[in-house]
Write an enzyme that holds these catalytic residues in place. Sequence first.
Site, PDB file in Angstrom:
ATOM      1  N   CYS A 128       0.882  -1.310   0.039  1.00 32.64           N
ATOM      2  CA  CYS A 128      -0.119   0.254  -0.057  1.00 32.64           C
ATOM      3  C   CYS A 128       0.888   1.254   0.135  1.00 32.64           C
ATOM      4  CB  CYS A 128      -0.815   0.028   1.176  1.00 32.64           C
ATOM      5  SG  CYS A 128      -2.074  -1.453   1.285  1.00 32.64           S
TER       6      CYS A 128
ATOM      7  N   ASN B  37     -10.355  -0.030   0.909  1.00 32.80           N
ATOM      8  CA  ASN B  37      -8.842  -0.043   0.653  1.00 32.80           C
ATOM      9  C   ASN B  37      -8.514  -0.535  -0.735  1.00 32.80           C
ATOM     10  OD1 ASN B  37      -6.012  -0.634   1.006  1.00 32.80           O
ATOM     11  ND2 ASN B  37      -6.376  -1.648   3.105  1.00 32.80           N
TER      12      ASN B  37
ATOM     13  N   HIS C 113      -3.132   7.079   3.632  1.00 27.59           N
ATOM     14  CA  HIS C 113      -3.682   5.832   2.889  1.00 27.59           C
ATOM     15  C   HIS C 113      -4.899   5.407   3.657  1.00 27.59           C
ATOM     16  CE1 HIS C 113      -4.100   1.728   1.760  1.00 27.59           C
ATOM     17  NE2 HIS C 113      -3.662   0.994   2.751  1.00 27.59           N
TER      18      HIS C 113
END
Length: 327
Positions: free
Chosen positions: A105, A276, A246
């Site tokens: 990520c 996500n 994030h």
Amino acid sequence: MGLGSYLPPRKVSNADVAARLDTTDEWIRTRIGIAARHIADPATATSDLAVEAALRAMKSAEVEHVDVVILATATPDHHVPGTAPLVAHRLGLRQVPAFDLGAGCSGFVYATTVAAGLIHAGTASTVMVIGAEKMSAVIDPADRSTAPIFGDGAGAVVLAAGRADEPGALGPAAWGSDGEHADAIYIPGGGSRNPSRATADLKNRYVHMKGNEVFRHAVRRITHVTEESAAAAGWAIQDIDRLIVHQANARISVAVANTLGIPPERVPSNITHVGNTSAASIPLLLSHSAINGQLKPRQRVVVTSFGAGFTWAATTLLWPIGLQVLA
Ligand code: UT7
């Protein structure tokens, strides 16, 4: 600078997820902050999402060429070759250097750091950085600890050489990794460590995540790397106008903001609608926040991320003037 993003059209609600898993809309909303995520159709690959976002970023930047393409992804079309050359080809940039970057990520912020380095070194004057993921390809639809969380999508920026103090220029990066936690988010099979078991057992091809452990480390690392990055830019925490975190779990962003003492209205979020999206998360959030007016010219922005590896990264910028974002 140019900025664009793309979400595949199909939206999957929590009710859709709860219809096939032992979970509820309420649990997903309160524990993660997600109401829906976009899921690509089976025929769509990560490169398809990446091309859509990249085209929008090039249009936004008003350029028809870039010198380098970097694609941050954990879900490449194939193990070999990398996906970036295919994306560059489809963008009509056939001869340019193009490579994938895998940092979970954190991949997009890692990739912008590499891009800024190439520009500073004079190796390139324009770099396309894409974060694109088809997470649905590596998520076990029967695993309630991952299936409600992840979504598909892509975002891209075009970075260009310019003055270090002008709006849009990236500030100094803070970044790091800790491979001691390599198995906290991982796909056990399909790589060189475990190729045979993978073909025998489909579950080894899916993401396995120790959610609780990841959560604790994410809050600590994102908080710290944000402080490091702001300090390197000469900013106090109170100077930060927008913290772009994030989108892993809404509670992670809240915990980071509380720990740093940053008011919630300075911490934009889009996890409710997109889930996500791993390496696509940051450029999608930048793009959506700019479009809905939460990012304004000359605001002091810190972009910060954490993911598999573990990896973490943050950088700063003054939000550019006159940026036309396309989503
Ligand atoms: O982007 C890369 C980085 N990834 C992340 O940052 C993810 C970080 N982790 C998280 O976001 C959270 O840890 C999760 C959303 C994955 C899990 O939330 P949690 O609050 O940490 O839940 P937990 O794993 O501690 O489980 C709490 C309870 C358990 O039940 P008991 O043992 O207390 O009875 C779980 O079995 O919640 C249960 N549970 C669920 N219940 C309904 C776990 N998943 C679900 C579910 N629906 N989907």
